[in-house]
Design a protein around this motif. Structure first.
Motif, PDB file in Angstrom:
ATOM      1  N   GLU A 187       1.986   9.531  -5.949  1.00 61.93           N
ATOM      2  CA  GLU A 187       2.115  10.926  -5.430  1.00 61.93           C
ATOM      3  C   GLU A 187       3.048  11.369  -6.656  1.00 61.93           C
ATOM      4  O   GLU A 187       3.108  12.331  -6.808  1.00 61.93           O
ATOM      5  CB  GLU A 187       2.798  10.881  -4.188  1.00 61.93           C
TER       6      GLU A 187
ATOM      7  N   LYS B 268       2.329   1.797  -3.392  1.00 61.14           N
ATOM      8  CA  LYS B 268       1.372   2.349  -4.506  1.00 61.14           C
ATOM      9  C   LYS B 268       1.038   3.869  -4.133  1.00 61.14           C
ATOM     10  O   LYS B 268       1.207   4.529  -5.032  1.00 61.14           O
ATOM     11  CB  LYS B 268      -0.024   1.716  -4.113  1.00 61.14           C
ATOM     12  N   ASP B 269       0.962   4.101  -3.052  1.00 67.48           N
ATOM     13  CA  ASP B 269       0.830   5.656  -2.397  1.00 67.48           C
ATOM     14  C   ASP B 269       2.106   6.508  -3.188  1.00 67.48           C
ATOM     15  O   ASP B 269       1.667   7.626  -3.415  1.00 67.48           O
ATOM     16  CB  ASP B 269       0.618   5.898  -1.154  1.00 67.48           C
TER      17      ASP B 269
ATOM     18  N   LYS C 207       0.830  -1.220   0.201  1.00 66.87           N
ATOM     19  CA  LYS C 207       0.039  -0.041   0.067  1.00 66.87           C
ATOM     20  C   LYS C 207       0.912   1.132   0.106  1.00 66.87           C
ATOM     21  O   LYS C 207       0.777   2.122  -0.548  1.00 66.87           O
ATOM     22  CB  LYS C 207      -0.741  -0.123   1.118  1.00 66.87           C
TER      23      LYS C 207
END
Length: 206
Positions: free
Chosen positions: A112, A107-108, A104
């Motif tokens: 960004e 992915k973030d 996760k």
């Protein structure tokens, strides 16, 4: 006549004896004075040598003491540095592995970066996301679900056999690539944490 000769002989003899005694006394006195002078000079030389030896000994002791203090300080500083490096390296590695092992979070971070590039030039970019083969099954559905979150970027996730942990982003067909592997994160956190770890270990006030 004989009496006068006898007296004369005795006088000459007595005068010779007296003169001889005087000469002997003078020689003896000179010898004593020379001996005393020699003894005095020898004592003075001995005292000078003793004083010089003492001075050299004190100077040598001071020099050795200063050198030992410098060596001691160097050893302490090297020990502190080694401990700091060890603690920092272990902490940075642990943090880096936690970050680069979290699907996760990866992915973030990718989203960004994609948003930032799109906002900077307003153009659509083709981004290849290179990830370890072992993490691909977890990351692929996350990126599919998050594709709508990125405007102006096309994301393609690709598994890479040689990548152990973390990810890389290739922008516009290999023209630009940035890495977010565990090695890069470890290096980053090591430089960031070193001073703070040293202060915490050795400058903490009781």
């Amino acid at each position: 006549m004989n009496t006068k000769i006898k007296e004369l002989t005795e006088n000459i003899y007595n005068e010779g004896v007296a003169k001889a005694r005087t000469e002997a006394d003078k020689i003896l006195a000179d010898a004593r004075a020379e001996a005393e002078k020699t003894i005095t000079e020898a004592n003075q030389k001995a005292e000078a040598m003793l004083s010089e030896a003492k001075s050299e000994s004190e100077s040598m002791y001071s020099s050795i003491k200063t050198e030992l203090q410098a060596i001691s300080e160097q050893v302490i500083e090297i020990t502190k540095q080694n401990v700091t490096n060890l603690v920092t390296a272990q902490s940075s590695l642990k943090i880096a592995k936690e970050i680069t092992g979290d699907p996760k979070l990866i992915k973030d971070l990718v989203l960004e970066v994609a948003r930032t590039w799109s906002q900077e030039d307003g153009q659509e970019h083709d981004l290849d996301i290179l990830v370890p083969q072992t993490m691909y099954p977890k990351l692929e559905p996350l990126f599919k679900a998050a594709a709508s979150e990125v405007m102006g970027a096309k994301l393609t996730i690709k598994p890479v056999a040689g990548l152990k942990q973390g990810f890389q982003i290739v922008k516009d067909s290999d023209s630009f690539k940035i890495s977010f592997t565990d090695e890069e994160f470890t290096t980053f956190f090591t430089s960031l944490m070193k001073v703070k770890v040293r202060d915490f270990l050795f400058n903490t006030k009781a």
